[in-house]
Design a protein around this motif. Structure first.
Motif, PDB file in Angstrom:
ATOM      1  N   ASP A 271     -15.429  83.890  59.374  1.00  0.00           N
ATOM      2  CA  ASP A 271     -15.445  85.579  59.785  1.00  0.00           C
ATOM      3  C   ASP A 271     -16.532  86.319  60.260  1.00  0.00           C
ATOM      4  OD1 ASP A 271     -12.755  85.600  58.885  1.00  0.00           O
ATOM      5  OD2 ASP A 271     -13.153  85.848  56.762  1.00  0.00           O
ATOM      6  N   GLY A 272     -17.782  85.028  60.458  1.00  0.00           N
ATOM      7  CA  GLY A 272     -18.955  85.591  61.010  1.00  0.00           C
ATOM      8  C   GLY A 272     -19.885  85.359  60.206  1.00  0.00           C
ATOM      9  N   LEU A 273     -21.072  84.810  60.723  1.00  0.00           N
ATOM     10  CA  LEU A 273     -22.208  84.403  60.080  1.00  0.00           C
ATOM     11  C   LEU A 273     -22.929  85.489  59.086  1.00  0.00           C
ATOM     12  CD1 LEU A 273     -24.395  82.604  59.332  1.00  0.00           C
ATOM     13  CD2 LEU A 273     -25.732  83.268  61.315  1.00  0.00           C
ATOM     14  N   VAL A 274     -22.957  86.874  59.610  1.00  0.00           N
ATOM     15  CA  VAL A 274     -23.698  87.809  58.975  1.00  0.00           C
ATOM     16  C   VAL A 274     -22.602  88.356  57.772  1.00  0.00           C
ATOM     17  CG1 VAL A 274     -24.347  90.343  58.673  1.00  0.00           C
ATOM     18  CG2 VAL A 274     -25.226  88.678  60.718  1.00  0.00           C
TER      19      VAL A 274
ATOM     20  N   HIS B 205     -22.465  88.312  69.253  1.00  0.00           N
ATOM     21  CA  HIS B 205     -21.257  87.504  68.969  1.00  0.00           C
ATOM     22  C   HIS B 205     -21.479  86.144  68.150  1.00  0.00           C
ATOM     23  CE1 HIS B 205     -18.748  90.210  71.143  1.00  0.00           C
ATOM     24  NE2 HIS B 205     -19.649  90.076  72.141  1.00  0.00           N
ATOM     25  N   VAL B 206     -22.802  85.939  68.359  1.00  0.00           N
ATOM     26  CA  VAL B 206     -23.334  84.706  67.739  1.00  0.00           C
ATOM     27  C   VAL B 206     -23.340  85.127  66.015  1.00  0.00           C
ATOM     28  CG1 VAL B 206     -25.367  83.074  67.134  1.00  0.00           C
ATOM     29  CG2 VAL B 206     -24.563  83.772  69.354  1.00  0.00           C
ATOM     30  N   PHE B 207     -23.878  86.485  65.963  1.00  0.00           N
ATOM     31  CA  PHE B 207     -24.069  86.714  64.407  1.00  0.00           C
ATOM     32  C   PHE B 207     -22.753  87.121  63.689  1.00  0.00           C
ATOM     33  CE2 PHE B 207     -28.314  87.724  66.183  1.00  0.00           C
ATOM     34  CZ  PHE B 207     -28.996  86.685  65.526  1.00  0.00           C
ATOM     35  N   THR B 208     -21.722  87.635  64.723  1.00  0.00           N
ATOM     36  CA  THR B 208     -20.715  88.131  63.985  1.00  0.00           C
ATOM     37  C   THR B 208     -19.265  87.557  64.352  1.00  0.00           C
ATOM     38  OG1 THR B 208     -20.166  89.651  65.866  1.00  0.00           O
ATOM     39  CG2 THR B 208     -21.533  90.551  63.981  1.00  0.00           C
ATOM     40  N   GLY B 209     -19.302  86.637  65.251  1.00  0.00           N
ATOM     41  CA  GLY B 209     -18.019  85.881  65.778  1.00  0.00           C
ATOM     42  C   GLY B 209     -17.657  84.894  64.467  1.00  0.00           C
ATOM     43  N   GLY B 210     -16.444  84.738  64.505  1.00  0.00           N
ATOM     44  CA  GLY B 210     -15.898  83.746  63.448  1.00  0.00           C
ATOM     45  C   GLY B 210     -15.323  82.547  64.095  1.00  0.00           C
ATOM     46  N   ASP B 211     -14.462  81.698  63.394  1.00  0.00           N
ATOM     47  CA  ASP B 211     -13.666  80.695  63.837  1.00  0.00           C
ATOM     48  C   ASP B 211     -14.672  79.359  64.447  1.00  0.00           C
ATOM     49  OD1 ASP B 211     -11.106  81.661  63.896  1.00  0.00           O
ATOM     50  OD2 ASP B 211     -11.442  82.953  65.457  1.00  0.00           O
ATOM     51  N   ASP B 212     -15.662  79.415  63.739  1.00  0.00           N
ATOM     52  CA  ASP B 212     -16.788  78.250  63.680  1.00  0.00           C
ATOM     53  C   ASP B 212     -16.517  77.254  62.711  1.00  0.00           C
ATOM     54  OD1 ASP B 212     -18.805  77.005  65.189  1.00  0.00           O
ATOM     55  OD2 ASP B 212     -20.427  78.019  63.908  1.00  0.00           O
ATOM     56  N   TYR B 213     -16.408  77.502  61.459  1.00  0.00           N
ATOM     57  CA  TYR B 213     -16.017  76.830  60.265  1.00  0.00           C
ATOM     58  C   TYR B 213     -16.995  75.778  60.006  1.00  0.00           C
ATOM     59  CZ  TYR B 213     -11.532  78.475  61.147  1.00  0.00           C
ATOM     60  OH  TYR B 213     -10.560  79.728  61.275  1.00  0.00           O
ATOM     61  N   GLU B 214     -18.299  75.836  60.564  1.00  0.00           N
ATOM     62  CA  GLU B 214     -19.673  75.211  60.141  1.00  0.00           C
ATOM     63  C   GLU B 214     -19.837  75.887  58.517  1.00  0.00           C
ATOM     64  OE1 GLU B 214     -21.255  72.621  61.206  1.00  0.00           O
ATOM     65  OE2 GLU B 214     -20.186  72.832  63.327  1.00  0.00           O
TER      66      GLU B 214
ATOM     67  N   SER C  75     -21.744  95.376  63.162  1.00  0.00           N
ATOM     68  CA  SER C  75     -20.581  95.079  62.654  1.00  0.00           C
ATOM     69  C   SER C  75     -20.751  93.686  61.917  1.00  0.00           C
ATOM     70  CB  SER C  75     -19.121  95.276  63.372  1.00  0.00           C
ATOM     71  OG  SER C  75     -19.000  94.288  64.567  1.00  0.00           O
ATOM     72  N   GLY C  76     -20.424  93.455  60.962  1.00  0.00           N
ATOM     73  CA  GLY C  76     -20.521  92.176  60.357  1.00  0.00           C
ATOM     74  C   GLY C  76     -19.572  91.085  60.797  1.00  0.00           C
ATOM     75  N   GLY C  77     -18.229  91.189  61.108  1.00  0.00           N
ATOM     76  CA  GLY C  77     -17.678  90.024  61.440  1.00  0.00           C
ATOM     77  C   GLY C  77     -16.075  90.455  61.367  1.00  0.00           C
ATOM     78  N   TYR C  78     -15.279  89.375  61.442  1.00  0.00           N
ATOM     79  CA  TYR C  78     -13.893  89.716  61.359  1.00  0.00           C
ATOM     80  C   TYR C  78     -13.349  90.074  59.906  1.00  0.00           C
ATOM     81  CZ  TYR C  78      -8.700  88.937  61.663  1.00  0.00           C
ATOM     82  OH  TYR C  78      -7.393  89.038  61.821  1.00  0.00           O
TER      83      TYR C  78
END
Length: 160
Positions: free
Chosen positions: A51-54, A94-103, A153-156
């Motif tokens: 849902d986003g790193l932050v 987007h690096v800080f707030t983007g999701g769908d990474d699953y790391e 904003s923090g993420g999804y």
């Protein structure tokens, strides 16, 4: 970033291989299931960055009643993502707030560093220390000068 390329919200000049790499990270995530199970007993907290790193670090910090600090320069960023970020610094948001990474994002005491390094080597994974946990609350992102980067904003959010 891959999703944003696919839905057209990022327009960038990228080599085809870089575009495909980013899109494939979105279409074909590689959840770190083996790593997650091996971190039991070593990590204090762990979750995926879906849902986003932050925002996801904020969940860990809230549950643990601590503060988190992310150091921008320590984030592992792919060569393809670096090409985008060089074209538009605003994409860091987007690096800080983007999701769908699953790391996996996890916290662990320094005493577990060697054990966790051995786990990563056994799994042929590269891990990165991207910040630290402190007393307090919330999440702060800092640049290489130590200045705070404002994240609007923090993420999804699943409920909006």
């Amino acid at each position: 970033l891959g999703l944003r390329l696919l839905n057209g919200s990022i327009e960038a000049l990228l080599p085809e291989d870089a575009r495909l790499w980013l899109e494939n990270r979105y279409f074909l995530p590689q959840p770190r299931l083996d790593l997650g199970s091996r971190l039991i007993g070593h990590a204090h907290a762990c979750m995926d960055i879906s849902d986003g790193l932050v925002q996801d670090l904020a969940h860990i910090c809230h549950a643990s009643e601590v503060a988190g600090v992310i150091e921008k320069q320590k984030l592992p960023v792919s060569a393809a993502a670096q090409l985008l970020l060089q074209q538009d610094e605003n994409l860091w948001h987007h690096v800080f707030t983007g999701g769908d990474d699953y790391e996996l994002l996890f916290t662990a005491p320094p005493s577990q560093h060697m054990a966790i390094t051995a786990i990563a080597e056994a799994l042929h994974l590269s891990l990165s220390v991207i910040g630290r946990i402190e007393e307090g609350s919330g999440v702060t992102v800092r640049d290489s000068e130590g200045d705070v980067i404002t994240i609007s904003s923090g993420g999804y959010n699943h409920f909006t």
